[in-house]
Design an enzyme around this catalytic site. Structure first.
Site, PDB file in Angstrom:
ATOM      1  N   HIS A  39      -0.150   3.900   0.149  1.00 37.23           N
ATOM      2  CA  HIS A  39      -1.511   3.668  -0.326  1.00 37.23           C
ATOM      3  C   HIS A  39      -2.475   3.833   0.833  1.00 37.23           C
ATOM      4  CE1 HIS A  39      -0.447  -0.380   1.110  1.00 37.23           C
ATOM      5  NE2 HIS A  39      -1.729  -0.541   1.344  1.00 37.23           N
ATOM      6  N   HIS A  71      -8.008   1.160  15.019  1.00 35.03           N
ATOM      7  CA  HIS A  71      -7.772   0.307  13.855  1.00 35.03           C
ATOM      8  C   HIS A  71      -6.649  -0.702  14.105  1.00 35.03           C
ATOM      9  CE1 HIS A  71      -8.339  -0.546   9.584  1.00 35.03           C
ATOM     10  NE2 HIS A  71      -7.045  -0.809   9.572  1.00 35.03           N
ATOM     11  N   HIS A  97      -0.691   4.114   4.343  1.00 35.29           N
ATOM     12  CA  HIS A  97       0.520   3.471   4.843  1.00 35.29           C
ATOM     13  C   HIS A  97       1.504   3.161   3.726  1.00 35.29           C
ATOM     14  CE1 HIS A  97      -2.639   0.405   4.448  1.00 35.29           C
ATOM     15  NE2 HIS A  97      -1.705  -0.473   4.156  1.00 35.29           N
TER      16      HIS A  97
HETATM   17 FE   LIG Z   1      -2.452  -1.887   2.845  1.00 36.89          FE
END
Ligand SMILES: [Fe+2]
Length: 387
Positions: free
Chosen positions: A338, A265, A302
């Site tokens: 979040h 990612h 994160h």
């Molecule tokens: Fe984000």
């Protein structure tokens, strides 16, 4: 802007005599930034740019932060908003703001402006979510369409003419500092580098000069200090016969942003498209997903400890979010972690590509929902990760 452009007729040497057919001088205007140390352009007017006929009463044109709103992950549902005002200025709804920027939407009923606008408070970045039209400014005619970012430097006098057919919906960002290409993608003379997701060929300056010679009464609404100041001039402000320089409005299509992908990612900075004081703008575009055999395409949870993160969802399915519509904003605030909604991480494994299209704004100072923005809040969103 990062490269030199010129349109129309200009004298071979700046600040020298340049005469009209009747023998009078053209009126030169230097438009410069950062106290003569930043980018600038030289414009040549038929008429005196200070030829003011009248100055009307200023009216407030500002928004208030809802400081009592509290610490919450936020979803603003704006998809149902078809028309939010009659003209380009009254239709602007600023939904979030801080001292560096404002962000909102604009879906005007009127497709043609009967006056000019000049934003003296900040640069504007307008993302054309729906619509097609022409930006007429002192720098010429710029054709714009769905998916374009339009960067308009402060104090540019302009008006839009949008096509009557189809929906018209704009994402509007006003920036206290200049909106620029990303510094790490530029070489020492400003050219965009090989690893930049876009280059000069993708940047569209005004294609042709548009000169209006008429005299009469021409209204320019000037935004300065959170007020609209009506100025009436004795000629069209688009009375330019030529200009050159680095300062001008331009368009960059989100569809020309080439995504950077990887085996695992990639973080949001690979999506960065513009920089400004106190915030960045990123583009999430259709791309292949991560190709490590054990890759998880969905993002990890994160905590951005010193930034607030806004996503505007333009097109496509967002695999990490549930309940998000076209035209939704999410605001994931510093102070809370979040991440993907429950179930979406497992579901993302094995996905090869995405068709998503989104614009992200990350601020480094706290961002406030405005009192206007409160009208769009989805009350269920803060608890939407509950399993
Ligand atoms: Fe984000």
């Amino acid at each position: 802007m990062a490269y030199y452009h010129r349109l129309g007729n200009i004298p071979p040497k700046r600040h020298t005599q340049f005469r009209q057919p009747d023998g009078s001088l053209y009126k030169e205007e230097l438009v410069s930034s950062k106290g003569f140390s930043g980018i600038y352009s030289n414009l040549y007017h038929i008429h005196n740019p200070n030829n003011v006929l009248s100055i009307g009463e200023p009216t407030p044109y500002n928004w208030e932060p809802a400081k009592e709103y509290g610490l919450k992950q936020t979803h603003l549902k704006t998809a149902g908003v078809q028309t939010t005002g009659k003209d380009y200025l009254s239709a602007r709804k600023i939904l979030m703001m801080n001292s560096d920027c404002m962000m909102g939407i604009c879906a005007p009923e009127e497709r043609k402006m009967d006056h000019f606008f000049k934003n003296a408070d900040g640069d504007e970045l307008i993302y054309v979510h729906d619509g097609e039209g022409v930006l007429y400014s002192q720098f010429g005619k710029l054709e714009v369409r769905q998916g374009d970012y339009i960067v308009i430097p402060r104090t540019t006098i302009y008006r839009f003419e949008w096509k009557e057919e189809g929906p018209l919906r704009l994402l509007i960002i006003e920036s206290h500092g200049p909106i620029e290409t990303v510094k790490r993608y530029r070489n020492e003379v400003g050219q965009l580098l090989e690893h930049s997701p876009y280059c000069e060929r993708d940047i569209r300056p005004p294609g042709a000069l548009h000169t209006e010679k008429e005299k009469g009464e021409f209204l320019v609404k000037i935004k300065k200090g959170g007020m609209l100041h009506p100025y009436t001039y004795g000629h069209s402000p688009l009375d330019i016969v030529g200009w050159d320089g680095y300062l001008y409005p331009y368009a960059l299509s989100i569809h020309d942003f080439e995504p950077i992908t990887g085996r695992i990612h990639q973080p949001p900075p690979v999506h960065q498209t513009f920089q400004a004081w106190g915030f960045v703008i990123c583009s999430f575009v259709p791309r292949l997903f991560d190709y490590h055999p054990l890759a998880i395409p969905a993002p990890y949870n994160h905590s951005n400890i010193d930034s607030d993160e806004v996503l505007y969802y333009a097109e496509g399915e967002f695999m990490s979010r549930k309940g998000i519509d076209r035209g939704s904003f999410t605001i994931h605030t510093g102070g809370l972690p979040h991440g993907p909604h429950p179930g979406t991480v497992e579901k993302s494994i094995g996905a090869k590509e995405t068709e998503e299209l989104a614009v992200m704004l990350d601020t480094f100072k706290p961002l406030f929902v405005t009192t206007e923005g409160l009208n769009f809040v989805d009350p269920a969103y803060p608890m939407s990760w509950k399993e």
